[in-house]
Scaffold this motif. Structure first.
Motif, PDB file in Angstrom:
ATOM      1  N   UNK A 183       0.820  -1.203   0.000  1.00 22.28           N
ATOM      2  CA  UNK A 183       0.000   0.000   0.000  1.00 22.28           C
ATOM      3  C   UNK A 183       0.850   1.247   0.000  1.00 22.28           C
ATOM      4  N   UNK A 184       0.168   2.373  -0.152  1.00 22.24           N
ATOM      5  CA  UNK A 184       0.835   3.680  -0.223  1.00 22.24           C
ATOM      6  C   UNK A 184       0.173   4.649   0.743  1.00 22.24           C
ATOM      7  N   UNK A 185       0.988   5.564   1.238  1.00 23.10           N
ATOM      8  CA  UNK A 185       0.497   6.707   2.003  1.00 23.10           C
ATOM      9  C   UNK A 185       0.948   7.958   1.267  1.00 23.10           C
ATOM     10  N   UNK A 186       0.013   8.610   0.590  1.00 22.98           N
ATOM     11  CA  UNK A 186       0.305   9.815  -0.179  1.00 22.98           C
ATOM     12  C   UNK A 186      -0.045  11.015   0.689  1.00 22.98           C
ATOM     13  N   UNK A 187       0.963  11.781   1.073  1.00 27.54           N
ATOM     14  CA  UNK A 187       0.775  12.913   1.987  1.00 27.54           C
ATOM     15  C   UNK A 187       0.874  14.200   1.192  1.00 27.54           C
ATOM     16  N   UNK A 188      -0.260  14.821   0.957  1.00 27.84           N
ATOM     17  CA  UNK A 188      -0.304  16.085   0.220  1.00 27.84           C
ATOM     18  C   UNK A 188      -1.715  16.640   0.289  1.00 27.84           C
ATOM     19  N   UNK A 189      -1.823  17.941   0.121  1.00 30.39           N
ATOM     20  CA  UNK A 189      -3.131  18.591   0.012  1.00 30.39           C
ATOM     21  C   UNK A 189      -3.394  19.037  -1.416  1.00 30.39           C
ATOM     22  N   UNK A 190      -2.666  18.439  -2.353  1.00 32.01           N
ATOM     23  CA  UNK A 190      -2.729  18.823  -3.764  1.00 32.01           C
ATOM     24  C   UNK A 190      -3.550  17.804  -4.538  1.00 32.01           C
ATOM     25  N   UNK A 191      -4.420  18.284  -5.404  1.00 35.95           N
ATOM     26  CA  UNK A 191      -5.259  17.385  -6.210  1.00 35.95           C
ATOM     27  C   UNK A 191      -4.516  16.755  -7.375  1.00 35.95           C
ATOM     28  N   UNK A 192      -3.243  17.135  -7.593  1.00 36.11           N
ATOM     29  CA  UNK A 192      -2.481  16.574  -8.705  1.00 36.11           C
ATOM     30  C   UNK A 192      -2.215  15.080  -8.538  1.00 36.11           C
ATOM     31  N   UNK A 193      -2.383  14.562  -7.333  1.00 39.37           N
ATOM     32  CA  UNK A 193      -2.121  13.148  -7.092  1.00 39.37           C
ATOM     33  C   UNK A 193      -3.388  12.290  -7.196  1.00 39.37           C
ATOM     34  N   UNK A 194      -4.442  12.865  -7.720  1.00 36.66           N
ATOM     35  CA  UNK A 194      -5.691  12.117  -7.867  1.00 36.66           C
ATOM     36  C   UNK A 194      -5.525  10.942  -8.819  1.00 36.66           C
ATOM     37  N   UNK A 195      -4.944  11.184  -9.981  1.00 38.54           N
ATOM     38  CA  UNK A 195      -4.748  10.122 -10.969  1.00 38.54           C
ATOM     39  C   UNK A 195      -3.783   9.065 -10.463  1.00 38.54           C
ATOM     40  N   UNK A 196      -2.743   9.471  -9.746  1.00 38.44           N
ATOM     41  CA  UNK A 196      -1.801   8.505  -9.181  1.00 38.44           C
ATOM     42  C   UNK A 196      -2.495   7.566  -8.213  1.00 38.44           C
ATOM     43  N   UNK A 197      -3.316   8.118  -7.320  1.00 39.95           N
ATOM     44  CA  UNK A 197      -4.020   7.281  -6.341  1.00 39.95           C
ATOM     45  C   UNK A 197      -4.964   6.303  -7.032  1.00 39.95           C
ATOM     46  N   UNK A 198      -5.661   6.777  -8.059  1.00 39.65           N
ATOM     47  CA  UNK A 198      -6.565   5.895  -8.791  1.00 39.65           C
ATOM     48  C   UNK A 198      -5.799   4.782  -9.496  1.00 39.65           C
ATOM     49  N   UNK A 199      -4.644   5.119 -10.052  1.00 45.25           N
ATOM     50  CA  UNK A 199      -3.835   4.108 -10.752  1.00 45.25           C
ATOM     51  C   UNK A 199      -3.289   3.067  -9.778  1.00 45.25           C
ATOM     52  N   UNK A 200      -2.868   3.469  -8.619  1.00 46.18           N
ATOM     53  CA  UNK A 200      -2.345   2.536  -7.616  1.00 46.18           C
ATOM     54  C   UNK A 200      -3.446   1.599  -7.123  1.00 46.18           C
ATOM     55  N   UNK A 201      -4.642   2.118  -6.961  1.00 46.33           N
ATOM     56  CA  UNK A 201      -5.763   1.274  -6.543  1.00 46.33           C
ATOM     57  C   UNK A 201      -6.126   0.261  -7.619  1.00 46.33           C
ATOM     58  N   UNK A 202      -5.980   0.639  -8.878  1.00 42.11           N
ATOM     59  CA  UNK A 202      -6.242  -0.300  -9.961  1.00 42.11           C
ATOM     60  C   UNK A 202      -5.275  -1.483  -9.933  1.00 42.11           C
ATOM     61  N   UNK A 203      -4.101  -1.255  -9.378  1.00 42.23           N
ATOM     62  CA  UNK A 203      -3.104  -2.322  -9.266  1.00 42.23           C
ATOM     63  C   UNK A 203      -3.241  -3.114  -7.972  1.00 42.23           C
ATOM     64  N   UNK A 204      -4.318  -2.886  -7.231  1.00 44.06           N
ATOM     65  CA  UNK A 204      -4.575  -3.642  -6.009  1.00 44.06           C
ATOM     66  C   UNK A 204      -3.910  -3.087  -4.773  1.00 44.06           C
ATOM     67  N   UNK A 205      -3.381  -1.879  -4.853  1.00 42.28           N
ATOM     68  CA  UNK A 205      -2.733  -1.258  -3.704  1.00 42.28           C
ATOM     69  C   UNK A 205      -3.761  -0.557  -2.826  1.00 42.28           C
ATOM     70  N   UNK A 206      -3.529  -0.598  -1.523  1.00 38.09           N
ATOM     71  CA  UNK A 206      -4.334   0.206  -0.599  1.00 38.09           C
ATOM     72  C   UNK A 206      -3.699   1.580  -0.498  1.00 38.09           C
ATOM     73  N   UNK A 207      -4.484   2.623  -0.709  1.00 38.61           N
ATOM     74  CA  UNK A 207      -3.973   3.996  -0.717  1.00 38.61           C
ATOM     75  C   UNK A 207      -4.598   4.759   0.444  1.00 38.61           C
ATOM     76  N   UNK A 208      -3.761   5.224   1.347  1.00 43.93           N
ATOM     77  CA  UNK A 208      -4.188   6.071   2.459  1.00 43.93           C
ATOM     78  C   UNK A 208      -3.679   7.475   2.177  1.00 43.93           C
ATOM     79  N   UNK A 209      -4.589   8.403   1.985  1.00 48.31           N
ATOM     80  CA  UNK A 209      -4.214   9.786   1.744  1.00 48.31           C
ATOM     81  C   UNK A 209      -4.223  10.596   3.030  1.00 48.31           C
ATOM     82  N   UNK A 210      -3.347  11.572   3.100  1.00 47.09           N
ATOM     83  CA  UNK A 210      -3.284  12.464   4.257  1.00 47.09           C
ATOM     84  C   UNK A 210      -3.065  13.883   3.771  1.00 47.09           C
TER      85      UNK A 210
END
Length: 298
Positions: A94-121
């Motif tokens: 899984x991933x922990x993406x720490x940012x208040x920026x919406x630029x990582x929206x596509x990255x989080x969606x792509x990681x979830x498509x690969x079966x990763x758990x994504x925790x945003x902060x």
């Protein structure tokens, strides 16, 4: 098991304050082990100087990224490339993406498509698309505020103790960016009325005869529907305390088990049947008999 999950913690230094480092690492420890801890930024800029003091203490690896042109943020691109490299290595769950920026929206969606758990902060100003792209999202300013309240409650209970050194640290962890918190608080966070409506829908869909659901199941379903759902966002420390605020819910135990179950209270018609309203006697209509006068002719 959750404790065996390996997470890559990737921090955007341009959009997150250094005062949140403790809350970031403490929160991700609830989900697994942080095997990658990297932070991205242009370390020649004075804006990120506050991070330098906490990187060694928390074993976070800084990644230098210069800005190629004025007004363009190259940090996001470096962070996205590293995230994909880690994904193809197969070393994390899984991933922990720490940012208040919406630029990582596509990255989080792509990681979830690969079966990763994504925790945003991020802070409360984080745009909704990034929040929705994560499995779960945690508000860092809420975590800092809940920590402050917990320490204050502990100091009140221990009236003899005088926390001289810890009190300034609490203020330092919760101060700052107060204006965005006040202006952006209800803009992106899931409204509590939506939470109420979702709970009612879930309870009405239960197949059980007694219309009850396990409290833990309610919490899991709410997180799946609203990634930013956390009882601390609404001023509570436990799910049970949060649910007790709702007048339409009843919390109880089944049998000898220790797990808590939640059910809807009886609706208004059933309550009125148990306590019937006294009947009002109807007045009988009276009819006066008309006298018939019969004339007898002689």
């Amino acid at each position: 098991m959750i404790d065996d999950r390996k997470f890559a913690v990737l921090i955007d230094a341009d959009n997150v304050s250094a005062k949140y480092i403790k809350f970031i690492l403490d929160e991700i420890s609830n989900y697994g082990v942080a095997t990658y801890k990297r932070i991205y930024g242009d370390w020649t800029k004075p804006q990120v100087a506050s991070w330098k003091d906490v990187l060694l203490e928390n074993s976070v690896t800084p990644v230098q990224q210069y800005g190629y042109t004025v007004g363009k943020n190259a940090t996001d691109s470096a962070m996205i490339i590293d995230a994909m490299d880690i994904l193809y290595s197969g070393n994390v769950d899984g991933y922990c993406i720490v940012s208040s920026d919406s630029d990582f929206t596509k990255l989080s969606a792509r990681l979830r498509e690969s079966g990763m758990m994504v925790v945003g902060m991020g802070e409360k100003k984080t745009p909704k698309p990034f929040i929705a792209a994560c499995n779960q999202f945690k508000y860092l300013d809420v975590l800092a505020e809940s920590e402050k309240k917990a320490l204050e409650e502990g100091s009140i209970q221990d009236s003899k103790a005088k926390p001289v050194e810890s009190k300034p640290d609490i203020k330092a962890a919760s101060n700052g960016n107060k204006q965005p918190e006040q202006t952006e608080t209800g803009k992106y966070m899931t409204d509590i009325n939506l939470i109420k409506a979702a709970i009612i829908r879930m309870m009405n869909e239960v197949d059980a005869e007694d219309q009850s659901m396990n409290m833990g199941e309610i919490g899991n379903r709410l997180v799946k529907r609203y990634p930013d759902f956390d009882v601390r966002n609404y001023g509570d420390t436990k799910l049970s305390k949060f649910l007790k605020k709702f007048d339409f819910l009843e919390i109880h135990q089944k049998g000898k088990g220790t797990s808590m179950w939640v059910s809807l209270k009886s609706d208004t018609p059933k309550e009125t049947d148990e306590a019937p309203v006294p009947e009002v006697k109807k007045k009988r209509r009276t009819y006066k008999a008309k006298r018939r006068i019969v004339k007898i002719e002689d």
